[in-house]
Design an enzyme around this catalytic site. Structure first.
Site, short mmCIF file in Angstrom:
data_model
loop_
_atom_site.label_atom_id
_atom_site.label_comp_id
_atom_site.label_asym_id
_atom_site.label_seq_id
_atom_site.Cartn_x
_atom_site.Cartn_y
_atom_site.Cartn_z
CE LYS A 123 -72.25 80.55 -63.54
NZ LYS A 123 -72.74 79.55 -64.73
CE1 TYR B 207 -78.05 79.85 -64.27
CE2 TYR B 207 -77.36 79.16 -62.19
CZ TYR B 207 -77.04 79.77 -63.30
OH TYR B 207 -75.93 80.10 -63.58
NE ARG C 178 -75.79 85.40 -72.58
CZ ARG C 178 -75.91 84.17 -72.24
NH1 ARG C 178 -76.02 83.96 -70.74
NH2 ARG C 178 -76.27 83.16 -72.95
CB THR D 169 -72.89 77.90 -72.39
OG1 THR D 169 -73.94 79.25 -72.41
CG2 THR D 169 -73.65 77.43 -71.09
CG ASN E 33 -69.89 78.33 -66.96
OD1 ASN E 33 -70.28 78.53 -65.81
ND2 ASN E 33 -70.98 78.10 -67.80
CG HIS F 69 -75.46 84.51 -64.33
ND1 HIS F 69 -76.19 83.59 -65.28
CD2 HIS F 69 -76.01 85.44 -64.19
CE1 HIS F 69 -77.59 84.39 -65.43
NE2 HIS F 69 -77.41 85.53 -64.76
CD GLU G 224 -80.79 86.54 -64.19
OE1 GLU G 224 -79.58 87.19 -64.68
OE2 GLU G 224 -81.18 85.44 -65.04
P1 GTP Z 1 -75.43 81.24 -67.34
O1 GTP Z 1 -74.87 82.67 -67.33
O2 GTP Z 1 -74.77 80.78 -65.99
O3 GTP Z 1 -76.86 81.55 -67.05
O4 GTP Z 1 -74.98 80.58 -68.28
P2 GTP Z 1 -75.46 80.51 -69.76
O5 GTP Z 1 -76.72 81.73 -70.07
O6 GTP Z 1 -74.16 80.76 -70.76
O7 GTP Z 1 -76.02 79.14 -69.93
P3 GTP Z 1 -77.47 78.78 -69.39
O8 GTP Z 1 -78.33 79.57 -68.87
O9 GTP Z 1 -77.96 77.69 -70.67
O10 GTP Z 1 -76.83 77.62 -68.36
C1 GTP Z 1 -76.71 77.92 -67.07
C2 GTP Z 1 -75.62 77.28 -66.53
O11 GTP Z 1 -75.79 76.08 -66.46
C3 GTP Z 1 -74.31 77.11 -67.14
O12 GTP Z 1 -73.26 78.40 -67.35
C4 GTP Z 1 -73.79 76.05 -66.96
O13 GTP Z 1 -72.88 76.66 -65.94
C5 GTP Z 1 -74.97 75.15 -66.75
N1 GTP Z 1 -74.97 74.07 -67.84
C6 GTP Z 1 -75.42 74.37 -69.17
N2 GTP Z 1 -75.71 73.52 -69.73
C7 GTP Z 1 -75.12 72.33 -69.26
C8 GTP Z 1 -74.75 71.07 -69.43
O14 GTP Z 1 -75.16 70.57 -70.65
N3 GTP Z 1 -74.24 70.24 -68.68
C9 GTP Z 1 -73.94 70.85 -67.29
N4 GTP Z 1 -73.28 69.83 -66.51
N5 GTP Z 1 -74.11 72.13 -66.93
C10 GTP Z 1 -74.53 73.05 -67.96
MG MG Z 2 -78.31 81.66 -68.49
#
Ligand code: GTP
Ligand code: MG
Length: 148
Positions: free
Chosen positions: A9, A49, A85, A91, A112, A115, A126
């Site tokens: 990212k 997303y 992962r 996350t 974070n 992805h 994707e």
């Molecule tokens: P990705 O690998 O980026 O898809 O992350 P993930 O699979 O571990 O988590 P998810 O797909 O649920 O969420 C995608 C992204 O949204 C996360 O990596 C975070 O950057 C953001 N995100 C998720 N939950 C929150 C939240 O509660 N608050 C905020 N501000 N951002 C969030």
């Molecule tokens: Mg995700």
């Protein structure tokens, strides 16, 4: 063999973590099948997303992803989706174990660093979205030293 989509990212790029992150996947033994450095358009980030479009943080998330260039990659290997992962970590970096990428390099959930696809089916979608031309087909010469 299984493939996954990984994206460094904008914060990972800005903080100079590209080499470190690629190194972790390489040293594990996974094989790089696609790599590009791109600025993401808003509608493209929204597509990536799309599953999260109803979440309250969706707008903030899209703003974050388009805030600077990202490194988009395809990695291949046995169980690469789940293991990838694990390498990435939970996350929320507050919960990511030390030794994971997020555990070592991130503090806040919306910064974070990286992805990774969450399932084989989302990886397929994707990869098709980010690499419509398809990944590069090649075979690493060290594969017999990684797999029986
Ligand atoms: P990705 O690998 O980026 O898809 O992350 P993930 O699979 O571990 O988590 P998810 O797909 O649920 O969420 C995608 C992204 O949204 C996360 O990596 C975070 O950057 C953001 N995100 C998720 N939950 C929150 C939240 O509660 N608050 C905020 N501000 N951002 C969030
Ligand atoms: Mg995700």
């Amino acid at each position: 063999m299984e493939q996954t989509f990984v994206m460094i990212k904008p914060d990972g790029v800005q903080r100079g973590l590209v080499g470190e992150i690629i190194g972790r996947f390489e040293k594990k033994g996974f094989s790089l099948k696609g790599l590009k450095f791109v600025n993401v358009e808003r509608d493209f980030a929204e597509k990536h997303y799309a599953d999260l479009s109803s979440k309250p943080f969706f707008g903030v998330l899209v703003d974050y992803i388009i805030s600077g260039p990202v490194v988009a990659m395809v990695w291949e290997g046995s169980n690469v989706v789940v293991t990838g992962r694990k390498i990435i970590g939970a996350t929320n970096p507050a919960d990511s174990a030390p030794g994971t990428i997020r555990g070592d390099y991130a503090i806040h959930i919306s910064r974070n660093v990286i992805h990774g696809s969450d399932a084989v089916e989302s990886a397929r979608k994707e990869i098709a979205l980010w690499f419509p031309e398809g990944p590069i087909a090649w075979r690493s010469a060290v594969e017999p030293w990684i797999y029986e």
